[in-house]
Each structure stands twice: as C-alpha cells, then as structure tokens.
Scaffold this active site. Structure first.
Site, mmCIF file in Angstrom:
data_model
loop_
_atom_site.group_PDB
_atom_site.id
_atom_site.type_symbol
_atom_site.label_atom_id
_atom_site.label_comp_id
_atom_site.label_asym_id
_atom_site.label_seq_id
_atom_site.Cartn_x
_atom_site.Cartn_y
_atom_site.Cartn_z
ATOM 1 C CD GLU A 1 39.817 42.888 41.244
ATOM 2 O OE1 GLU A 1 40.967 43.599 41.569
ATOM 3 O OE2 GLU A 1 38.743 42.848 41.751
ATOM 4 C CD GLU B 1 37.206 39.172 43.671
ATOM 5 O OE1 GLU B 1 37.647 39.986 44.424
ATOM 6 O OE2 GLU B 1 37.991 38.631 42.927
HETATM 7 C C1 BG6 Z 1 39.858 41.985 44.672
HETATM 8 C C2 BG6 Z 1 40.675 40.909 44.538
HETATM 9 O O1 BG6 Z 1 40.530 43.146 44.210
HETATM 10 O O2 BG6 Z 1 39.725 42.580 46.021
HETATM 11 C C3 BG6 Z 1 41.000 40.062 45.615
HETATM 12 O O3 BG6 Z 1 40.186 40.226 43.167
HETATM 13 C C4 BG6 Z 1 41.018 40.834 46.824
HETATM 14 O O4 BG6 Z 1 41.925 39.006 45.194
HETATM 15 C C5 BG6 Z 1 39.860 41.349 47.127
HETATM 16 O O5 BG6 Z 1 41.519 40.012 47.998
HETATM 17 C C6 BG6 Z 1 39.742 42.251 48.363
HETATM 18 O O6 BG6 Z 1 40.747 43.316 48.310
HETATM 19 P P1 BG6 Z 1 41.852 43.422 49.386
HETATM 20 O O7 BG6 Z 1 42.958 44.381 49.131
HETATM 21 O O8 BG6 Z 1 40.844 43.965 50.728
HETATM 22 O O9 BG6 Z 1 42.256 41.933 49.801
#
Ligand code: BG6
Length: 464
Positions: A165, A365
């Site tokens: 990202e 993800e």
């Molecule tokens: C993504 C990242 O943006 O979202 C992760 O690659 C991150 O590292 C995940 O944890 C969820 O976002 P957040 O802010 O809820 O932890």
C-alpha cells in the site's frame, strides 16, 4: 445477467491469510533489531504499543501449526527491514535467521511463504540520516536490503511483494517520518517520496530477475473503488479523478512506468509534480510486476469539491481540490467499517484492474474489523463470517468468469495491533488473549471464523 461458470476451478488456488511484521511480531528491540519508524511514533494514550503485539516472535512455531490446522496454502507476511538491517546498512544475522525459521517451517507444512519487503516501516536510522523516502539515497538502501533478501532465499520464495500500500505508506507521516508542519510542503514531499518509492520498486523488480529468474514479484495496492455520490456530471468527474489519483497513479507507475496524462496534469496543477533526474525514465521502463495484489476493505464515495479548496486535515492522498470523500448512503456501516460494507466492490475492482493491466491478481488483504469478545474460550464472530463469505463469493465469481485470480488472503490470520487503533480493533481468525493495556498471556483461541474458513479451504470454495 445470468451467471454461467466459464472456467473449471483449479486446485492450486492459494487460500492464504496475512499479517505484517510490526503488527504481529512484538520483540521490537531484541536480538539486534533496530528501531523502525513505527517504534518511535507516538501511540495514543490507552492504545497498545509495539513491544509485544501478538507476540508472534515467541509464538511463531505455534502460529504456523495453527496455519497448518487451518489448511492454509499460503502465508503472506512481511519482513521488518530494521530487524534485518538495524541501521539500514549492516545485516543483523539474527534477524535473517528469524525469518528463515518462519520460511522453513511454512515450507515443511506445505504453506507457501509470501514475504513483503516493505509494510509500513523502515529503519528509523535512515529517517534520521537522510529523511527516509524524501531522499534518493533511500532508493539505494532499499535495493541493498532487497538484494540481501533475494540472495538469502534464492530458489525458495516463489512470490515476493515489494511495497504494501504505497498510498498509505507515503501518506501517513507516522509511517514514514514525513513530519512537516507546513501541510503544503508535506503534500509535496509525499508525491516526491512516492516517486522515489516507485523508482526503488522498479529497481528491485529488475534485480529479482537477475538473482532468481523463476521467482515472481508483485506490488500490493490499497485499491480505491470510487463511486460518484450522484449521477451529476460533476460528481462523476470527481470520482474519475479520485480513482486516477488514489489508485491508478501508483499502479500505472508500477506497471507502465509512467503517470497517466490526467495525473500528470493534476500534479502539475497542484505544484506537486516530482523532481525527476536524467536516466529515471529508463529505470521506470526497466521492469514490471508479475502480478498485482489487491487490499480491499471497502469502496469509497466522493462528490464534487464545490469550494475547490484542499482540506489539509485529511491524510495527504485524500487531499484534493477536485473531490471530497463522503458517506455512501447505500452501504451498511459499522463502528470500525465506517465506509460501509461492499462485497460487490471487490468484484468490480478485479474487473477494473484486470481490464487496465491484464496481470494476474491475488487478494492480499480483505477483512472485517470488530471489537471481538472472548466468551467461554470461544469468539462467535458471525459478522466476520458473513463479511468474508460475501466477499469470497464475489472473488470466486470473477474467477469463474475467467479472471486470473490466483489467491485470497484475509486480513488477518491472527489478531494484530491495528495500524492506528491498537487491539480493540481486531480482524484475526485467531483471537489473542490480551487487551490494549494488559498483555495477559497472549494465548491463542480459534474464532468461529477459523473453523468456517477451514471448511471453505477444504471444499476449495465450492458451494460457499
Ligand atoms: C491495510 C494494511 O491498510 O489495512 C494493514 O495493510 C492494516 O497493515 C489493515 O492493519 C487494516 O487497517 P487498520 O487501520 O484497521 O489496522
């Protein structure tokens, strides 16, 4: 349109799960690891710091056995650059050894390790030395680090990820050391840093092919599937521009080696076009990714920015005089999923990305945040099962249509420290027994979603 299965489902689909080093490992200053920019950031009162996290550093063997029990075919994780190179220049053998143990144990259990080189962290020493990504020196430092990893695991790793990202990594100052009081300068810096990161990424992709011709390398993007608030031409144009600036800008650079005409014109207009040097174009055209990783949590909605004024309160990438992010009235929202839940969005983003780049895709993800509660050693996370199931259905539907999606990794395999909200915001399939303020025993408990995902993997997604 009636849906007809066009391709037979393959057996080598990578059912995986993801974590990242700084969020899962803990042990943040032991065995030679240097501080990363994450370790020096200010943590809001009452929120977990990074000293223990899920204590994966001390539980990784148990965790990989849980992955085996779950039936994972792939584990997407990241290397902490500051564990491998504490000062950004010299190698810490213990750091390399730690990741080697993870990799070997995954392989012994038939789980493909998919490492990411850069997931929101770099040695703080490099930020202190030359401002991190603000300087072109960071490009060389990153290439040196990648070379060490590529040589160490030459012939072992099949899929590498460069940067997780870039959008968020460059926009959030606490993830990269771009601390600048002057917001205009901070925004300008961000585009320059992003340009340097893109150059570094290109060099690293080329380098891998020189070291390990069979290995594949991809980029991971925080995709922004942007909807116009209304069908007014102004809102539609605002959505187009938002997508250009927040998604295609980075992917165009990664795949085509240049920004689109529209992005160039926007950046020049904002006085944010990065400074380029002679020879850069050659570097930018010298390589391209083998695949694209998609991180998708939700879509976003924008409308015309009527005042044409930049809101500097927003993170840099969302700052624009052309659009304003606004709520999407059609989506159900929850406390932690404030943009709303939009499973169809993941399918449309697969269409968009494949149409533009024609590269294989992996979902790196996708996940549902919730403040889970452990009751009688169980977590009944039906909300997460519903979320994941709805999204997997859309991914598989695209795959059945013939789109080359080769894997799916929910975020996260286990509860980790969230990027900004500590341990009260959880995504894992496995519960970690701790709170933000009390480390407790960090014991692992399988959530209901763990058992559910195990079945999905066993059935290879059939009849989900
Ligand atoms: C993504 C990242 O943006 O979202 C992760 O690659 C991150 O590292 C995940 O944890 C969820 O976002 P957040 O802010 O809820 O932890």
């Amino acid at each position: 349109m009636l849906h007809k299965k066009l391709v037979k489902f393959d057996n080598d689909f990578l059912w995986g799960a993801s974590t990242s080093a700084y969020q899962v490992e803990g042990a943040n200053l032991v065995d030679g690891k240097g501080p990363s920019c994450q370790d020096v950031k200010e943590v809001p009162e009452g929120t977990s710091d990074l000293t223990v996290c899920a204590d994966h550093y001390h539980h990784f063997k148990e965790d990989i056995l849980l992955m085996k029990e779950l039936g994972l075919k792939a584990y997407r994780f990241s290397f902490c650059w500051a564990r491998i190179m504490p000062d950004g220049h010299h190698v810490n053998q213990e750091g390399l050894e730690f990741y080697d143990q993870i990799i070997q144990l995954c392989l012994e259990n038939d789980i493909e390790p998919i490492p990411t080189l850069y997931h929101f962290e770099m040695p703080q020493a490099l930020v202190d030395e030359f401002g991190g990504w603000k300087s072109r020196k960071c490009i060389d430092a990153f290439v040196e680090y990648a070379k060490i990893c590529f040589q160490k695991w030459q012939g072992t790793i099949k899929h590498w990820v460069t940067i997780n990202e870039q959008l968020i990594a460059m926009a959030a100052s606490d993830l990269n050391g771009n601390h600048e009081n002057d917001k205009v300068l901070q925004t300008k810096n961000m585009y320059q840093m992003s340009y340097h990161a893109s150059l570094a990424e290109k060099k690293v992709m080329k380098l891998l092919k020189e070291i390990d011709v069979n290995a594949k390398i991809g980029v991971v993007n925080a995709v922004q599937n942007v909807y116009p608030y209304s069908s007014s031409p102004e809102d539609v144009l605002a959505a187009m521009d938002a997508e250009e600036l927040m998604m295609y800008m980075l992917l165009d650079m990664s795949v085509k080696g240049s920004y689109s005409f529209r992005v160039k014109s926007i950046l020049k207009n904002m006085d944010c076009y990065p400074v380029q040097e002679k020879g850069d174009d050659e570097i930018l055209k010298s390589s391209k990714p083998d695949f694209i990783g998609i991180n998708y949590y939700s879509s976003i909605c924008v409308k015309e920015n009527k005042e044409h004024r930049i809101n500097y309160q927003l993170p840099p990438f969302f700052r624009s005089s052309m659009f304003e992010v606004c709520p999407n009235e059609h989506l159900k929202k929850t406390k932690w999923m404030s943009n709303g839940i939009d499973p169809l969005g993941i399918r449309s983003i697969i269409y968009k990305i494949y149409n533009r780049y024609a590269l294989p895709i992996i979902i790196t993800e996708n996940g549902m945040a919730y403040s889970d509660v452990l009751e009688n050693n169980r977590v009944h996370d039906t909300y997460r099962i519903e979320y994941l199931s709805a999204h997997i259905k859309e991914v598989l539907r695209a795959k059945e249509e013939g789109y080359p999606v080769f894997g799916y990794c929910p975020w996260s395999f286990i509860d980790v420290v969230s990027s900004h909200q500590g341990f009260s915001k959880r995504y894992g399939l496995v519960y970690v027994n701790r709170t933000d303020q009390d480390i407790m025993d960090c014991k692992r408990y399988k959530k209901d979603s763990f058992y559910w995902y195990k079945e999905i993997i066993e059935r290879n997604g059939e009849n989900i």
